[in-house]
Motif scaffolding. Structure first.
Motif, PDB file in Angstrom:
ATOM      1  N   LYS A  83      37.325  26.847  39.979  1.00 36.63           N
ATOM      2  CA  LYS A  83      36.241  27.734  40.400  1.00 36.63           C
ATOM      3  C   LYS A  83      35.000  26.919  40.776  1.00 36.63           C
ATOM      4  O   LYS A  83      34.374  27.154  41.808  1.00 36.63           O
ATOM      5  CB  LYS A  83      35.931  28.686  39.239  1.00 36.63           C
ATOM      6  CG  LYS A  83      35.038  29.822  39.587  1.00 36.63           C
ATOM      7  CD  LYS A  83      35.087  30.896  38.513  1.00 36.63           C
ATOM      8  CE  LYS A  83      34.234  30.528  37.320  1.00 36.63           C
ATOM      9  NZ  LYS A  83      34.129  31.628  36.335  1.00 36.63           N
ATOM     10  N   ASP A  84      34.674  25.946  39.936  1.00 42.18           N
ATOM     11  CA  ASP A  84      33.495  25.117  40.175  1.00 42.18           C
ATOM     12  C   ASP A  84      33.632  24.329  41.479  1.00 42.18           C
ATOM     13  O   ASP A  84      32.685  24.205  42.260  1.00 42.18           O
ATOM     14  CB  ASP A  84      33.308  24.165  38.992  1.00 42.18           C
ATOM     15  CG  ASP A  84      31.947  23.495  39.008  1.00 42.18           C
ATOM     16  OD1 ASP A  84      30.935  24.218  39.197  1.00 42.18           O
ATOM     17  OD2 ASP A  84      31.886  22.268  38.860  1.00 42.18           O
TER      18      ASP A  84
ATOM     19  N   LYS B  62      36.158  37.096  41.462  1.00 46.52           N
ATOM     20  CA  LYS B  62      36.958  36.067  40.812  1.00 46.52           C
ATOM     21  C   LYS B  62      36.169  34.774  40.645  1.00 46.52           C
ATOM     22  O   LYS B  62      36.318  34.062  39.651  1.00 46.52           O
ATOM     23  CB  LYS B  62      38.249  35.827  41.597  1.00 46.52           C
ATOM     24  CG  LYS B  62      39.271  35.062  40.803  1.00 46.52           C
ATOM     25  CD  LYS B  62      40.683  35.329  41.269  1.00 46.52           C
ATOM     26  CE  LYS B  62      41.625  34.290  40.694  1.00 46.52           C
ATOM     27  NZ  LYS B  62      41.866  34.387  39.266  1.00 46.52           N
ATOM     28  N   LEU B  63      35.316  34.478  41.620  1.00 41.94           N
ATOM     29  CA  LEU B  63      34.506  33.263  41.523  1.00 41.94           C
ATOM     30  C   LEU B  63      33.256  33.486  40.676  1.00 41.94           C
ATOM     31  O   LEU B  63      32.464  32.565  40.462  1.00 41.94           O
ATOM     32  CB  LEU B  63      34.112  32.785  42.929  1.00 41.94           C
ATOM     33  CG  LEU B  63      35.249  32.229  43.795  1.00 41.94           C
ATOM     34  CD1 LEU B  63      34.764  31.955  45.207  1.00 41.94           C
ATOM     35  CD2 LEU B  63      35.845  30.958  43.187  1.00 41.94           C
ATOM     36  N   GLY B  64      33.068  34.716  40.225  1.00 39.67           N
ATOM     37  CA  GLY B  64      31.937  35.008  39.343  1.00 39.67           C
ATOM     38  C   GLY B  64      30.601  35.054  40.056  1.00 39.67           C
ATOM     39  O   GLY B  64      29.567  34.715  39.470  1.00 39.67           O
ATOM     40  N   ILE B  65      30.614  35.428  41.337  1.00 39.52           N
ATOM     41  CA  ILE B  65      29.348  35.554  42.062  1.00 39.52           C
ATOM     42  C   ILE B  65      29.223  36.974  42.618  1.00 39.52           C
ATOM     43  O   ILE B  65      30.208  37.706  42.681  1.00 39.52           O
ATOM     44  CB  ILE B  65      29.242  34.532  43.229  1.00 39.52           C
ATOM     45  CG1 ILE B  65      30.410  34.713  44.216  1.00 39.52           C
ATOM     46  CG2 ILE B  65      29.203  33.112  42.705  1.00 39.52           C
ATOM     47  CD1 ILE B  65      30.274  33.901  45.490  1.00 39.52           C
ATOM     48  N   SER B  66      28.013  37.337  43.033  1.00 38.07           N
ATOM     49  CA  SER B  66      27.822  38.675  43.586  1.00 38.07           C
ATOM     50  C   SER B  66      28.216  38.688  45.060  1.00 38.07           C
ATOM     51  O   SER B  66      28.338  37.630  45.688  1.00 38.07           O
ATOM     52  CB  SER B  66      26.349  39.081  43.460  1.00 38.07           C
ATOM     53  OG  SER B  66      25.568  38.261  44.307  1.00 38.07           O
TER      54      SER B  66
ATOM     55  N   ILE C 281      36.727  40.612  50.166  1.00 35.39           N
ATOM     56  CA  ILE C 281      35.488  39.866  49.898  1.00 35.39           C
ATOM     57  C   ILE C 281      35.056  40.102  48.451  1.00 35.39           C
ATOM     58  O   ILE C 281      34.695  39.175  47.732  1.00 35.39           O
ATOM     59  CB  ILE C 281      34.377  40.296  50.881  1.00 35.39           C
ATOM     60  CG1 ILE C 281      34.784  39.926  52.316  1.00 35.39           C
ATOM     61  CG2 ILE C 281      33.043  39.668  50.519  1.00 35.39           C
ATOM     62  CD1 ILE C 281      33.906  40.560  53.389  1.00 35.39           C
ATOM     63  N   GLU C 282      35.158  41.355  48.025  1.00 34.86           N
ATOM     64  CA  GLU C 282      34.775  41.694  46.655  1.00 34.86           C
ATOM     65  C   GLU C 282      35.677  40.971  45.647  1.00 34.86           C
ATOM     66  O   GLU C 282      35.207  40.449  44.632  1.00 34.86           O
ATOM     67  CB  GLU C 282      34.883  43.212  46.478  1.00 34.86           C
ATOM     68  CG  GLU C 282      34.107  43.734  45.301  1.00 34.86           C
ATOM     69  CD  GLU C 282      34.231  45.253  45.162  1.00 34.86           C
ATOM     70  OE1 GLU C 282      34.498  45.942  46.177  1.00 34.86           O
ATOM     71  OE2 GLU C 282      34.071  45.735  44.028  1.00 34.86           O
ATOM     72  N   PHE C 283      36.959  40.951  45.952  1.00 34.09           N
ATOM     73  CA  PHE C 283      37.908  40.292  45.054  1.00 34.09           C
ATOM     74  C   PHE C 283      37.577  38.811  44.897  1.00 34.09           C
ATOM     75  O   PHE C 283      37.510  38.284  43.785  1.00 34.09           O
ATOM     76  CB  PHE C 283      39.341  40.466  45.607  1.00 34.09           C
ATOM     77  CG  PHE C 283      40.396  39.829  44.755  1.00 34.09           C
ATOM     78  CD1 PHE C 283      40.964  40.513  43.688  1.00 34.09           C
ATOM     79  CD2 PHE C 283      40.830  38.530  45.014  1.00 34.09           C
ATOM     80  CE1 PHE C 283      41.936  39.922  42.887  1.00 34.09           C
ATOM     81  CE2 PHE C 283      41.811  37.931  44.224  1.00 34.09           C
ATOM     82  CZ  PHE C 283      42.361  38.626  43.164  1.00 34.09           C
TER      83      PHE C 283
END
Ligand SMILES: [Zn+2]
Length: 382
Positions: free
Chosen positions: A139-140, A335-339, A329-331
């Protein structure tokens, strides 16, 4: 599209590559360099007839010999997509090999991909080995690529697939890695401006050093010198592409997989990963104007599996499904922990290229020249 671009816009008269590939060169007949390279260099060196059969027989013999007394004689990197699925079938049923099916779970598998892998493995009575990538690190790294502004944000995923396979092969003394890479559906490669070399560890580390927020401890990293020189020539670990030595027709392969295994098709190549689907259908075309369908369709046109008219017709349709792209896009954002706002912000960042970061481009260029001179590699990026 700006008026300037439209004025200078040119599309190849033979395939559907166009000036969205800024390095494209046309001859006096309006044929692009991808096509000319294919006819002059790839086609004469690509054999799926008796010559291919002889190459395959030699390969199989070598693989079987190194596998004597072992549980498996090779590993196959399996994504659940059509190329690796068909390769797995062919390796077992047509070539008589005993592959270990190797899957790397980078966190983005679609449900169809998971089902397809299971169906193939069960139907062929093979063993499956799954390696799960450290999600926090993945993710990072993916967020670092978003923040960097480059186009090739699929690099962390792709890099993890290959690096993990190489590490496994080295650790367990596996001499042969089989991949579904093939000329039939990939004789034209994504231009380097669109998708820089995903195996370039120097670039990966530089982008992460600038934009990452945690150390990479578990994430597998390979480098070109390691997997192109040390592994093959020092450790004797070879990557083979058997699909290049046999007739491989996409629609026939798809039908066989559906009929024999209940395999489920995808709407587009590489859509077995939900991240890649987002990246190839939305991110690249919307932010950069790069439509990978041009590359995929052009490969099929050159190998006689699609007409240029059908390709042009499909290209008038949007590259993503307008009904579901919002969910995609939402998914990805969730998943990446961003808005979603942050994600939309990434779409608007100043555009950067691989040249804005450290890279091993020069080593790749030398390597490509050497491989071509030796006749060891046909096709490839330009
Ligand atoms: Zn062309």
């Amino acid at each position: 599209m700006s008026a300037m671009r439209e004025k200078n816009y040119v599309i190849c008269r033979n395939c559907v590559m166009d000036t969205t590939d800024v390095m494209i060169v046309f001859d006096e007949k309006g044929i692009c360099d991808h096509c000319n390279t294919y006819y002059a260099q790839t086609l004469p060196n690509w054999h799926t007839d008796e010559q291919g059969e002889r190459q395959l027989a030699l390969m199989v013999d070598k693989i079987q010999k190194t596998g004597v007394g072992k549980d498996f004689d090779c590993i196959i990197g399996m994504s659940g997509g059509i190329d690796s699925s068909y390769l797995t079938y062919a390796a077992k049923e047509k070539l008589g090999l005993r592959p270990l099916v190797f899957h790397v779970d980078a966190g983005w598998n679609s449900q169809i991909a998971v089902n397809n892998i299971e169906k193939l493995v069960d139907g062929l009575e093979l063993d499956l080995y799954t390696e799960v990538i450290d999600w926090q690190e993945m993710k990072d790294l993916q967020l670092s690529f978003f923040k960097s502004g480059v186009s090739h944000i699929d690099t962390p995923q792709d890099h993890s697939f290959f690096a993990t396979m190489y590490k496994f092969a080295e650790q367990f003394g596996v001499k042969h890695i089989l991949t579904g890479a093939n000329l039939s559906t990939e004789c034209i490669r994504n231009p380097i401006e669109w998708m820089y070399y995903q195996s370039d560890a120097r670039q990966l580390k530089d982008i992460h050093a600038q934009f990452g927020s945690r150390e990479l401890v578990n994430f597998p990293v390979t480098s070109i010198l390691w997997h192109k020189i040390v592994l093959p020539y020092v450790k004797g670990i070879r990557v083979e592409k058997p699909l290049n030595s046999m007739p491989y027709i996409k629609e026939e392969a798809k039908k066989l997989l559906i009929d024999k295994f209940g395999w489920q098709p995808y709407p587009q190549k590489h859509f077995e990963s939900r991240f890649t689907r987002f990246y190839e259908s939305y991110w690249l075309p919307e932010r950069f104007g790069y439509d990978v369908r041009r590359v995929q369709f052009s490969s099929l046109i050159l190998t006689g599996q699609m007409t240029r008219d059908d390709a042009l017709k499909e290209l008038t349709q949007p590259s993503y499904d307008e009904q579901t792209i919002g969910q995609d896009i939402e998914f990805v954002a969730n998943k990446l922990g961003i808005s979603i706002n942050e994600m939309n912000g990434f779409m608007l960042l100043p555009k950067r290229t691989y040249r804005d970061f450290k890279s091993q481009r020069q080593i790749y260029d030398i390597g490509a020249k050497v491989m071509k001179a030796l006749g060891a590699e046909i096709g490839g990026k330009r």
